[in-house]
Design an enzyme around this catalytic site. Structure first.
Site, PDB file in Angstrom:
ATOM      1  N   ARG A  53     -45.027  -5.181  45.543  1.00 44.11           N
ATOM      2  CA  ARG A  53     -44.777  -6.303  46.453  1.00 44.11           C
ATOM      3  C   ARG A  53     -43.821  -5.965  47.596  1.00 44.11           C
ATOM      4  NH1 ARG A  53     -46.317  -8.556  41.710  1.00 44.11           N
ATOM      5  NH2 ARG A  53     -45.417  -6.617  41.023  1.00 44.11           N
ATOM      6  N   THR A  54     -42.661  -5.436  47.243  1.00 43.94           N
ATOM      7  CA  THR A  54     -41.607  -5.285  48.250  1.00 43.94           C
ATOM      8  C   THR A  54     -41.998  -4.245  49.299  1.00 43.94           C
ATOM      9  OG1 THR A  54     -40.101  -5.761  46.444  1.00 43.94           O
ATOM     10  CG2 THR A  54     -39.111  -5.044  48.505  1.00 43.94           C
TER      11      THR A  54
END
Ligand code: CP
Length: 302
Positions: A53-54
């Site tokens: 995600r990040t």
């Protein structure tokens, strides 16, 4: 007031937090398009630890602002030939990026990188210490769903002591006026919880009156060996439909990911479109990271 680096929530003033949330709202309201705010800027993504995600949302956010991204990875770097972290950072800084995004398992690594840096440094998660952009996107998602965080009861469930997300969320949510509680086994409950946080060990007790429930898997990658096996964890702390019904009728569920179905949450809860904000968090992560990159890089030049 300029925001120089984003290393943790405590380094932000209340006005900085409002500025980031407001800019993220602007970007979200403007729809999915490419802006020119960071045209010709070069952003280094330094991930010394795995991420889905990040890393991808910082990359997407950079492209949506017109910037170019250099994705560096430890596995493919000269650290394999014995170069130290410190020399690696000096080498990368010498290439003069316009911003450095860093994730590292070492406590405080982004603080080290920020020392004498000639560009903004943004923490994408370090050890158990801090994950400020995750906290900001969680707050943004709750505000979008509930209108405000002020006055909400937010229950953080599962592994609190090894979680940088829990640590940053406790700080941000309380600053935004929520009443925050933890629900965790003693192995996963920090000794140094702030005095205004109630600590429960039972989901059946701790979920009463909750507006928001955050589920959090055991962070086994930060332990020498798993402290609790997955099956026992699920029996006591897994968020099932039955447990969710203990919370307020309109309670909503967040999870920073990676999610582990059958460990901290059931399929039925994770996939419940009326209750689960998990994919909204991911979507909003791009807008928060657009806001952070835009503000920090443009502030640097003032
Ligand atoms: N929430 C979070 O940091 O997820 P990733 O590890 O996939 O980036």
């Amino acid at each position: 007031m300029k925001i120089k680096h984003l290393t943790d929530i405590k380094s932000l003033k209340d006005a900085d937090i409002e500025r980031i949330l407001s800019k993220a709202r602007e970007y979200k309201d403007s729809g999915l398009k490419v802006h020119n705010s960071l045209r010709d800027k070069v952003i280094f993504n330094l991930f010394f630890e795995s991420s889905t995600r990040t890393r991808v949302s910082f990359e997407t956010a950079s492209y949506r602002l017109g910037a170019k991204v250099v994705n560096w990875s430890a596995e493919a770097s000269s650290m394999n030939k014995g170069e130290s972290f410190e020399d690696t950072i000096s080498t990368l800084k010498a290439m003069r990026p316009d911003a450095i995004v860093i994730r590292h398992s070492r406590y405080g690594a982004p603080l080290f990188v920020a020392q004498n840096a000639q560009c903004p440094v943004i923490n994408a998660g370090d050890s158990i210490r801090a994950h400020p952009t995750q906290a900001l996107l969680d707050a943004f998602t709750i505000i979008q769903a509930k209108g405000s965080i002020d006055g909400l009861v937010i229950a953080l469930c599962g592994d609190i002591s090894h979680s940088r997300v829990a640590s940053s969320n406790i700080e941000l949510f309380t600053r935004l006026g929520a009443s925050v509680r933890t629900i965790s086994p003693k192995e996963f409950t920090p000794d140094d919880l702030p005095k205004n946080i109630s600590a429960f060990t039972s989901m059946e007790e701790g979920l009463i009156g909750a507006d928001i429930i955050m589920t959090q898997r055991p962070q086994n990658e930060r332990m020498e060996e798993a402290l609790i096996n997955d099956k026992i964890f699920f029996e006591k702390y897994g968020l099932t439909k039955g447990r969710l019904s203990i919370a307020k009728k309109d309670a909503l569920v967040i999870n920073p990911g990676p999610i582990r179905r059958g460990v901290e949450i059931t399929d039925e809860v994770a996939d419940n479109k009326d209750k689960s904000l998990i994919l909204k968090q991911v979507e909003n992560g791009v807008f928060i990271r657009m806001a952070v990159l835009d503000i920090l890089i443009n502030d640097w030049e003032l």
